[in-house]
Scaffold this motif. Sequence first.
Motif, PDB file in Angstrom:
ATOM      1  N   THR A 113      85.681  20.947  76.508  1.00 48.48           N
ATOM      2  CA  THR A 113      85.254  20.460  78.011  1.00 48.48           C
ATOM      3  C   THR A 113      85.899  21.286  79.070  1.00 48.48           C
ATOM      4  OG1 THR A 113      87.344  18.756  77.520  1.00 48.48           O
ATOM      5  CG2 THR A 113      84.882  18.181  77.009  1.00 48.48           C
ATOM      6  N   LYS A 114      86.824  22.282  78.425  1.00 38.46           N
ATOM      7  CA  LYS A 114      87.398  23.209  79.599  1.00 38.46           C
ATOM      8  C   LYS A 114      86.506  24.497  79.885  1.00 38.46           C
ATOM      9  CE  LYS A 114      91.782  21.432  78.259  1.00 38.46           C
ATOM     10  NZ  LYS A 114      92.911  21.616  77.576  1.00 38.46           N
ATOM     11  N   ASP A 115      85.401  24.711  78.901  1.00 42.29           N
ATOM     12  CA  ASP A 115      84.543  25.684  79.250  1.00 42.29           C
ATOM     13  C   ASP A 115      85.427  26.787  78.575  1.00 42.29           C
ATOM     14  OD1 ASP A 115      81.905  26.766  79.431  1.00 42.29           O
ATOM     15  OD2 ASP A 115      82.182  27.145  81.547  1.00 42.29           O
ATOM     16  N   ASP A 116      86.053  26.758  77.694  1.00 41.03           N
ATOM     17  CA  ASP A 116      86.885  27.769  77.140  1.00 41.03           C
ATOM     18  C   ASP A 116      86.298  28.938  76.759  1.00 41.03           C
ATOM     19  OD1 ASP A 116      89.515  29.022  76.480  1.00 41.03           O
ATOM     20  OD2 ASP A 116      89.108  28.251  74.505  1.00 41.03           O
ATOM     21  N   PRO A 117      86.558  30.405  77.245  1.00 40.91           N
ATOM     22  CA  PRO A 117      85.894  31.547  77.040  1.00 40.91           C
ATOM     23  C   PRO A 117      86.233  31.818  75.579  1.00 40.91           C
ATOM     24  CG  PRO A 117      87.585  31.771  78.503  1.00 40.91           C
ATOM     25  CD  PRO A 117      87.377  30.444  78.409  1.00 40.91           C
ATOM     26  N   GLU A 118      87.289  31.529  75.151  1.00 42.91           N
ATOM     27  CA  GLU A 118      87.690  31.952  73.645  1.00 42.91           C
ATOM     28  C   GLU A 118      86.946  31.216  72.606  1.00 42.91           C
ATOM     29  OE1 GLU A 118      91.851  31.942  72.867  1.00 42.91           O
ATOM     30  OE2 GLU A 118      92.326  33.141  74.399  1.00 42.91           O
ATOM     31  N   LEU A 119      86.859  29.713  73.002  1.00 42.24           N
ATOM     32  CA  LEU A 119      86.001  28.896  72.186  1.00 42.24           C
ATOM     33  C   LEU A 119      84.581  29.337  71.900  1.00 42.24           C
ATOM     34  CD1 LEU A 119      85.741  26.411  70.196  1.00 42.24           C
ATOM     35  CD2 LEU A 119      85.446  25.032  72.179  1.00 42.24           C
ATOM     36  N   ALA A 120      83.934  29.544  73.255  1.00 41.35           N
ATOM     37  CA  ALA A 120      82.742  30.065  73.213  1.00 41.35           C
ATOM     38  C   ALA A 120      82.506  31.281  72.710  1.00 41.35           C
ATOM     39  CB  ALA A 120      82.067  30.353  74.926  1.00 41.35           C
ATOM     40  N   ALA A 121      83.487  32.394  72.536  1.00 41.62           N
ATOM     41  CA  ALA A 121      83.248  33.452  71.786  1.00 41.62           C
ATOM     42  C   ALA A 121      83.266  33.130  70.124  1.00 41.62           C
ATOM     43  CB  ALA A 121      84.422  34.415  71.927  1.00 41.62           C
ATOM     44  N   ARG A 122      84.015  32.090  69.824  1.00 35.90           N
ATOM     45  CA  ARG A 122      84.096  31.919  68.439  1.00 35.90           C
ATOM     46  C   ARG A 122      82.541  31.023  68.143  1.00 35.90           C
ATOM     47  NH1 ARG A 122      88.672  27.820  67.187  1.00 35.90           N
ATOM     48  NH2 ARG A 122      88.089  28.326  64.847  1.00 35.90           N
ATOM     49  N   TYR A 123      81.887  30.309  68.980  1.00 35.78           N
ATOM     50  CA  TYR A 123      80.893  30.007  68.744  1.00 35.78           C
ATOM     51  C   TYR A 123      79.771  31.079  68.695  1.00 35.78           C
ATOM     52  CZ  TYR A 123      82.046  25.256  70.598  1.00 35.78           C
ATOM     53  OH  TYR A 123      82.813  23.937  70.580  1.00 35.78           O
ATOM     54  N   ALA A 124      79.973  31.976  69.644  1.00 33.61           N
ATOM     55  CA  ALA A 124      78.777  33.072  69.809  1.00 33.61           C
ATOM     56  C   ALA A 124      79.091  33.945  68.475  1.00 33.61           C
ATOM     57  CB  ALA A 124      79.059  34.068  70.800  1.00 33.61           C
ATOM     58  N   ALA A 125      80.036  34.077  67.763  1.00 33.03           N
ATOM     59  CA  ALA A 125      80.175  34.925  66.558  1.00 33.03           C
ATOM     60  C   ALA A 125      79.469  34.494  65.260  1.00 33.03           C
ATOM     61  CB  ALA A 125      81.662  34.977  66.148  1.00 33.03           C
ATOM     62  N   LEU A 126      79.054  33.158  65.592  1.00 36.97           N
ATOM     63  CA  LEU A 126      78.399  32.500  64.389  1.00 36.97           C
ATOM     64  C   LEU A 126      76.788  32.768  64.657  1.00 36.97           C
ATOM     65  CD1 LEU A 126      80.375  29.515  64.362  1.00 36.97           C
ATOM     66  CD2 LEU A 126      80.729  31.073  62.710  1.00 36.97           C
ATOM     67  N   ASN A 132      69.732  25.939  74.538  1.00 38.86           N
ATOM     68  CA  ASN A 132      70.148  24.877  74.861  1.00 38.86           C
ATOM     69  C   ASN A 132      68.918  23.670  75.056  1.00 38.86           C
ATOM     70  OD1 ASN A 132      71.362  22.707  76.187  1.00 38.86           O
ATOM     71  ND2 ASN A 132      72.380  23.722  77.656  1.00 38.86           N
ATOM     72  N   ASP A 133      68.979  22.785  74.245  1.00 41.66           N
ATOM     73  CA  ASP A 133      68.036  21.684  74.301  1.00 41.66           C
ATOM     74  C   ASP A 133      68.713  20.211  74.620  1.00 41.66           C
ATOM     75  OD1 ASP A 133      65.426  21.657  74.186  1.00 41.66           O
ATOM     76  OD2 ASP A 133      65.271  20.462  72.510  1.00 41.66           O
ATOM     77  N   ALA A 134      69.899  20.299  75.116  1.00 42.66           N
ATOM     78  CA  ALA A 134      70.818  18.997  75.467  1.00 42.66           C
ATOM     79  C   ALA A 134      70.749  18.787  76.998  1.00 42.66           C
ATOM     80  CB  ALA A 134      72.070  19.298  74.964  1.00 42.66           C
ATOM     81  N   PHE A 135      69.642  18.366  77.513  1.00 37.03           N
ATOM     82  CA  PHE A 135      69.385  18.146  78.620  1.00 37.03           C
ATOM     83  C   PHE A 135      70.508  17.001  79.447  1.00 37.03           C
ATOM     84  CE2 PHE A 135      67.729  15.622  82.401  1.00 37.03           C
ATOM     85  CZ  PHE A 135      67.888  16.530  83.428  1.00 37.03           C
ATOM     86  N   GLY A 136      70.837  16.014  78.386  1.00 40.55           N
ATOM     87  CA  GLY A 136      71.881  14.976  78.619  1.00 40.55           C
ATOM     88  C   GLY A 136      73.303  15.639  78.944  1.00 40.55           C
ATOM     89  N   ALA A 137      73.489  16.990  78.488  1.00 41.66           N
ATOM     90  CA  ALA A 137      74.705  17.483  78.642  1.00 41.66           C
ATOM     91  C   ALA A 137      74.567  18.761  79.775  1.00 41.66           C
ATOM     92  CB  ALA A 137      75.542  18.028  77.422  1.00 41.66           C
ATOM     93  N   ALA A 138      73.482  18.792  80.335  1.00 41.90           N
ATOM     94  CA  ALA A 138      73.250  20.143  80.916  1.00 41.90           C
ATOM     95  C   ALA A 138      74.221  20.258  82.303  1.00 41.90           C
ATOM     96  CB  ALA A 138      71.693  20.526  81.138  1.00 41.90           C
ATOM     97  N   HIS A 139      74.539  18.937  82.576  1.00 40.33           N
ATOM     98  CA  HIS A 139      75.267  18.912  84.210  1.00 40.33           C
ATOM     99  C   HIS A 139      76.863  18.935  83.785  1.00 40.33           C
ATOM    100  CE1 HIS A 139      75.835  15.174  82.378  1.00 40.33           C
ATOM    101  NE2 HIS A 139      76.067  14.394  83.359  1.00 40.33           N
ATOM    102  N   ARG A 140      77.320  19.529  82.666  1.00 35.51           N
ATOM    103  CA  ARG A 140      78.679  19.607  82.402  1.00 35.51           C
ATOM    104  C   ARG A 140      78.781  21.262  82.192  1.00 35.51           C
ATOM    105  NH1 ARG A 140      78.946  15.679  84.928  1.00 35.51           N
ATOM    106  NH2 ARG A 140      79.516  13.568  83.987  1.00 35.51           N
ATOM    107  N   ALA A 141      79.672  21.930  82.748  1.00 38.46           N
ATOM    108  CA  ALA A 141      80.080  23.367  82.409  1.00 38.46           C
ATOM    109  C   ALA A 141      81.000  23.142  81.025  1.00 38.46           C
ATOM    110  CB  ALA A 141      80.625  23.955  83.477  1.00 38.46           C
ATOM    111  N   HIS A 142      80.506  23.076  79.777  1.00 35.11           N
ATOM    112  CA  HIS A 142      81.405  22.967  78.814  1.00 35.11           C
ATOM    113  C   HIS A 142      81.026  24.392  77.924  1.00 35.11           C
ATOM    114  CE1 HIS A 142      81.994  18.318  78.698  1.00 35.11           C
ATOM    115  NE2 HIS A 142      82.517  18.841  79.786  1.00 35.11           N
ATOM    116  N   ALA A 143      81.967  24.596  77.069  1.00 38.96           N
ATOM    117  CA  ALA A 143      81.919  25.769  76.238  1.00 38.96           C
ATOM    118  C   ALA A 143      80.427  26.106  75.400  1.00 38.96           C
ATOM    119  CB  ALA A 143      83.099  26.117  75.092  1.00 38.96           C
ATOM    120  N   SER A 144      80.221  24.974  74.947  1.00 44.35           N
ATOM    121  CA  SER A 144      78.858  24.803  74.068  1.00 44.35           C
ATOM    122  C   SER A 144      77.639  24.660  74.876  1.00 44.35           C
ATOM    123  CB  SER A 144      78.860  23.794  73.000  1.00 44.35           C
ATOM    124  OG  SER A 144      78.850  22.485  73.569  1.00 44.35           O
ATOM    125  N   THR A 145      77.694  24.384  76.495  1.00 41.71           N
ATOM    126  CA  THR A 145      76.459  24.406  77.104  1.00 41.71           C
ATOM    127  C   THR A 145      76.561  25.517  78.254  1.00 41.71           C
ATOM    128  OG1 THR A 145      77.816  22.953  79.023  1.00 41.71           O
ATOM    129  CG2 THR A 145      76.574  21.727  76.832  1.00 41.71           C
TER     130      THR A 145
END
Length: 377
Positions: A113-126, A132-145
């Motif tokens: 929920t902190k839009d952490d770039p390090e966590l995003a990099a771990r996601y991306a490495a996978l 993104n198909d999560a419209f219900g979460a699209a108004h949040r700047a989170h690491a996975s959105t």
Amino acid sequence: MRTLDDLGELEDKRVFVRVDFNVPLKDGVIGDDARIRAALPTLQELRRRGARLLLAAHLGRPKGRDLDFSLAPVAARLTELLGADVTLAGDLDTVPDGDVVMLENVRFEPGETKDDPELAARYAALADAYVNDAFGAAHRAHASTHAIAELLPSAAGLLLQREVETLQGILADPPRPLVAIVGGAKVTDKLGVLEAFLEVADTVLIGGAMCFPFFKAQGHSVGASLCEEEGIAPAQRVLADGSDKVRLPVDLVCGEAFDAETPVTDVDGIDVPDGLMGLDVGPRTAAAYGEIIASAGTVFWNGPMGAFELAPFAAGTRAVAEAVAAASGTTVVGGGDSAAALRQFGLEDQVTHLSTGGGASLELIEGKTLPGVEVLA
């Protein structure tokens, strides 16, 4: 906004798909799987193109790794709906290489929920690409959105694309007349939506407890009704700016308490007697609103007309829901309680578009930028 077609060849590539599987869950049983079913077209299309899926979603607001919020029941239900085995990964360090894999609740990760770039990099490495198909979460700047979309070839899924195009279309070039139905508890929660529709709508119908600040601003008595004091001044401004467009209830259904067993009093007017609270719009209001809805070219509805979850006070919301379902024009329902009402009355399949994102749909209507959408531009 980039779409699936912009991702190019996906055969044997792993696609990280952010979905909205934040479903009601009690004792491991899913109460409503509508959000899971809404994601199926995107998941099926990606599989048709040969992609392997790595799904990510949140569930509730866990404090740390609380397995009461595990996505295991969701993975099991998706296995049934998709007709393919969905493997739940225990954590980011042990993600199996299957055709359809679901990460455990992303909110177990402290940086999500902190839009952490390090966590995003771990996601991306996978993965090789991001959808993104999560419209219900699209108004949040989170690491996975948000942050991950800047690290991989990225695009909107079919659901997110449809949500954005439909809601923006209401504001840009709707078939006329455009009727907005705005209900719920608080004027302040819907002020941006009201202001947006005062600009573009032909008629704005108001219901729910949010009508009482309007009545109080006009000098009427509201009894013991829920009446947001902070909403009175904004209600006065809305009335001043949209006196030719705004329609308020003309009769009410009242009770002594917010309870299905409370004595019911019909009030042929809008002054609520002392000791009573307005809990629904009355039959004259429901009929008048129904006529306006029937003649609309486009209808947008967000917010119930009353306490529809209590049987004695459901008639107003039911009448509006039935009118929207029967309308010949384009009908868009903005998620939240309105969607719940449609499902309660068995009408969810009888509208043009039922949004999966309450907060996101309102923010888009208000003209706000959604981080999860903007990053896909």
